[in-house]
Design a protein around this motif. Structure first.
Motif, short mmCIF file in Angstrom:
data_model
loop_
_atom_site.label_atom_id
_atom_site.label_comp_id
_atom_site.label_asym_id
_atom_site.label_seq_id
_atom_site.Cartn_x
_atom_site.Cartn_y
_atom_site.Cartn_z
N LYS A 16 -4.45 43.62 -31.22
CA LYS A 16 -4.09 43.51 -29.89
C LYS A 16 -2.66 44.07 -29.50
O LYS A 16 -2.69 44.25 -27.68
N VAL A 17 -2.09 44.91 -29.86
CA VAL A 17 -1.27 45.83 -29.75
C VAL A 17 -2.36 46.65 -28.61
O VAL A 17 -2.07 47.18 -27.43
N TYR A 18 -3.24 47.71 -29.22
CA TYR A 18 -3.95 48.04 -28.70
C TYR A 18 -4.66 47.62 -27.33
O TYR A 18 -4.56 48.29 -25.97
N GLU A 19 -5.00 46.27 -26.57
CA GLU A 19 -5.78 45.65 -25.53
C GLU A 19 -3.83 45.38 -24.79
O GLU A 19 -4.57 46.21 -23.78
N LYS A 20 -3.05 45.48 -25.21
CA LYS A 20 -2.50 45.76 -24.43
C LYS A 20 -1.87 46.94 -23.37
O LYS A 20 -1.03 46.53 -22.71
N VAL A 47 6.98 44.98 -31.61
CA VAL A 47 6.07 45.50 -32.29
C VAL A 47 6.89 46.66 -33.21
O VAL A 47 7.90 47.65 -32.54
N SER A 48 6.40 47.13 -34.38
CA SER A 48 6.48 48.63 -34.89
C SER A 48 6.33 49.92 -34.38
O SER A 48 5.63 49.91 -33.49
N ARG A 49 6.69 50.66 -34.31
CA ARG A 49 6.26 52.08 -33.50
C ARG A 49 4.42 52.69 -34.46
O ARG A 49 3.61 52.57 -33.75
N THR A 50 4.21 51.39 -35.56
CA THR A 50 2.57 52.61 -36.15
C THR A 50 1.53 52.01 -35.28
O THR A 50 0.89 52.58 -34.73
N PRO A 51 1.42 50.66 -35.05
CA PRO A 51 0.82 49.86 -33.98
C PRO A 51 0.20 50.74 -33.06
O PRO A 51 -1.05 50.96 -31.78
N VAL A 52 1.76 51.23 -32.54
CA VAL A 52 1.44 51.35 -30.51
C VAL A 52 1.28 53.08 -30.90
O VAL A 52 0.59 53.24 -30.27
N ARG A 53 1.22 53.69 -32.48
CA ARG A 53 0.90 54.80 -32.52
C ARG A 53 -0.67 55.07 -32.48
O ARG A 53 -0.99 55.85 -32.41
N GLU A 54 -0.63 54.36 -33.01
CA GLU A 54 -2.27 54.07 -33.40
C GLU A 54 -3.23 53.20 -31.84
O GLU A 54 -3.98 54.20 -31.56
#
Length: 237
Positions: A16-20, A47-54
């Motif tokens: 979901k973070v990736y799609e956004k 969200v946290s930085r981890t899913p954003v970094r991914e």
């Protein structure tokens, strides 16, 4: 007994973070060459930085970002050469999918694919009266993706789908250009006729004419894209 909720990060939440973030990148909410602030982006998304970094890592592989070691992620640039190259790749892929669609698709599949654009052309006003081309651009992309689907080549379909994300911002601008929008409908009619007749060579020629972006057009699309990103308005085309 109450079972406590697990706090582990699921693959679904990462997706979901990736799609956004991808949607932001597609429309250049990150300005060309701008360094992406991971902390700020994570805060905006809650969200946290981890899913954003991914997500940023995946977008870097997709061509939306570049990664500089010890410095971070940067949004993709816009250059006329880069825009033209994207359209050249699109042309090659779409010629291949058209060829395979002619060879492999059923008559019913071809009729359904043709109907995608024919329905749009019947319901939309005259091209000179359209002020918002975003829906036309979606229909255009859907039509070409359906040709790829009935080509029965999953690899080509995936390649075109990925490429479409990279050019979506420019596709809308290109369709709004007077010289291009005048021919858009007629070119689709010709491609549909060639598909129905399974005329590979004629269709390949029409797709080249339909998809190709001249050096001059690439410059105009780039200038218009930069104007929208930085000034939020269109230049006269």
């Amino acid at each position: 007994m109450i079972v406590p909720k697990k706090k582990s990060r699921s693959a679904d939440s990462v997706e979901k973070v990736y799609e956004k973030v991808k949607l932001l990148a597609i429309d250049y909410h990150f300005r060309p060459g701008e360094r992406v602030n991971e902390v700020e982006l994570a805060g905006q998304l809650g969200v946290s930085r981890t899913p954003v970094r991914e997500a940023l890592n995946r977008l870097s592989k997709d061509g939306f970002m570049s990664f500089v070691p010890n410095r971070g992620f940067y949004a993709r640039d816009i250059t006329p050469e880069g825009v033209r190259e994207l359209y050249e790749v699109r042309m090659v892929i779409e010629q291949a999918t058209f060829r395979f669609a002619c060879q492999r698709a059923t008559d019913e599949e071809i009729a359904a694919t043709a109907a995608i654009w024919e329905d749009v052309s019947e319901t939309q006003p005259d091209a000179s009266e359209i002020t918002d081309w975003s829906e036309i651009a979606k229909a255009d992309e859907h039509f070409h993706m359906e040709i790829a689907r009935i080509s029965r080549n999953a690899r080509l379909y995936e390649m075109l789908d990925s490429l479409n994300s990279l050019i979506r911002f420019f596709r809308r601008i290109d369709l709004e250009t007077p010289s291009r929008r005048i021919n858009a409908y007629e070119e689709h009619v010709g491609i549909i006729a060639a598909l129905r007749h399974r005329d590979v060579e004629k269709g390949a020629q029409l797709i080249e004419r339909h998809v190709s972006l001249s050096s001059e057009n690439a410059v105009e699309v780039t200038k218009e894209g930069l104007a929208r990103i930085y000034f939020g308005k269109k230049q006269a085309l």
